[in-house]
Design an enzyme around this catalytic site. Structure first.
Site, PDB file in Angstrom:
ATOM      1  CG  HIS A   1      -1.968   5.161   9.342  1.00 57.84           C
ATOM      2  ND1 HIS A   1      -1.807   3.884   8.836  1.00 57.84           N
ATOM      3  CD2 HIS A   1      -0.906   5.871   8.903  1.00 57.84           C
ATOM      4  CE1 HIS A   1      -0.705   3.836   8.117  1.00 57.84           C
ATOM      5  NE2 HIS A   1      -0.135   5.032   8.145  1.00 57.84           N
TER       6      HIS A   1
ATOM      7  CG  HIS B   1      -4.674   6.745   6.351  1.00 62.56           C
ATOM      8  ND1 HIS B   1      -3.368   6.910   5.987  1.00 62.56           N
ATOM      9  CD2 HIS B   1      -4.812   5.438   6.661  1.00 62.56           C
ATOM     10  CE1 HIS B   1      -2.733   5.746   6.069  1.00 62.56           C
ATOM     11  NE2 HIS B   1      -3.602   4.842   6.468  1.00 62.56           N
TER      12      HIS B   1
ATOM     13  CG  HIS C   1      -0.158   7.799   3.062  1.00 61.87           C
ATOM     14  ND1 HIS C   1      -0.464   7.753   4.395  1.00 61.87           N
ATOM     15  CD2 HIS C   1       0.955   7.062   2.911  1.00 61.87           C
ATOM     16  CE1 HIS C   1       0.418   7.009   5.012  1.00 61.87           C
ATOM     17  NE2 HIS C   1       1.287   6.565   4.135  1.00 61.87           N
TER      18      HIS C   1
ATOM     19  NE  ARG D   1      -7.445  -0.693   7.283  1.00 66.58           N
ATOM     20  CZ  ARG D   1      -8.409   0.126   6.925  1.00 66.58           C
ATOM     21  NH1 ARG D   1      -9.528   0.191   7.636  1.00 66.58           N
ATOM     22  NH2 ARG D   1      -8.275   0.882   5.854  1.00 66.58           N
TER      23      ARG D   1
END
Length: 191
Positions: free
Chosen positions: A67, A85, A93, A163
């Protein structure tokens, strides 16, 4: 008179296109949680959006969400500094969401058995130039790779896991001089 106005307009476009900083293509380095450079993302504005050429190694084999996030900050180890995002249109989303997707939502990518991703993606609504959907507006954005795949619907981020890698998308991204592990070593090639 119309000819003179047309010529002056064309010159103005040429001069304005040459006077600004180069925005496309832009190559940004991707780093892991240990702050090691593991690859690059090259972003190029196209008529139908921004093309992202992603070349990264050292990931777990399998599917990963990718993303664009709202801030150009990639502070280790968790990259939460990148924010949410990139969603300048305030949509929900998910590429499969009828009320979505975020401008920064992209398809999942697959790391091969060696942990390598070498693919091209598209951000159909994004831009590199000025504007609300510019990846370089304000101070920039970031590209983030997650540990798992995006389910395309779950709010706010597709249940994509942690992440695991991040790269800042800024006008100065090209200035990173760290060697790229996905490219052959130029010194060794000459021997």
């Amino acid at each position: 008179m119309k000819v003179i106005i047309g010529v002056l307009s064309a010159l103005l476009l040429v001069v304005s296109g040459c006077s600004g900083e180069e925005r496309s293509p832009l190559k940004t380095s991707i780093y892991n949680a240990d702050n090691d450079k593991i690859g690059t993302a090259t972003l190029t504005e196209q008529p139908d959006g921004v093309q992202v050429k992603l070349k990264v190694e050292g990931l777990e084999p399998g599917m990963h969400a990718v993303h664009v996030h709202e801030f150009p900050k990639c502070e280790t180890p968790d990259f939460k500094s990148a924010g949410n995002h990139f969603n300048p249109l305030s949509k929900e989303h998910g590429l499969m969401n009828p009320k979505g997707a975020h401008v920064g939502d992209m398809p999942n990518v697959e790391a091969d058995q060696s942990g390598m991703i070498d693919t091209e993606l598209m951000l159909p609504e994004a831009k590199m130039k000025e504007g609300q959907k510019s990846l370089l507006r304000d101070k920039g954005t970031s590209i983030v790779i997650h540990s798992g795949q995006d389910d395309g619907m779950t709010q706010p981020a597709g249940d994509a896991g942690e992440r695991v890698a991040c790269g800042a998308i800024t006008l100065k991204a090209d200035e990173d001089e760290a060697s790229d592990p996905t490219e052959p070593d130029k010194k060794q090639e000459g021997n």
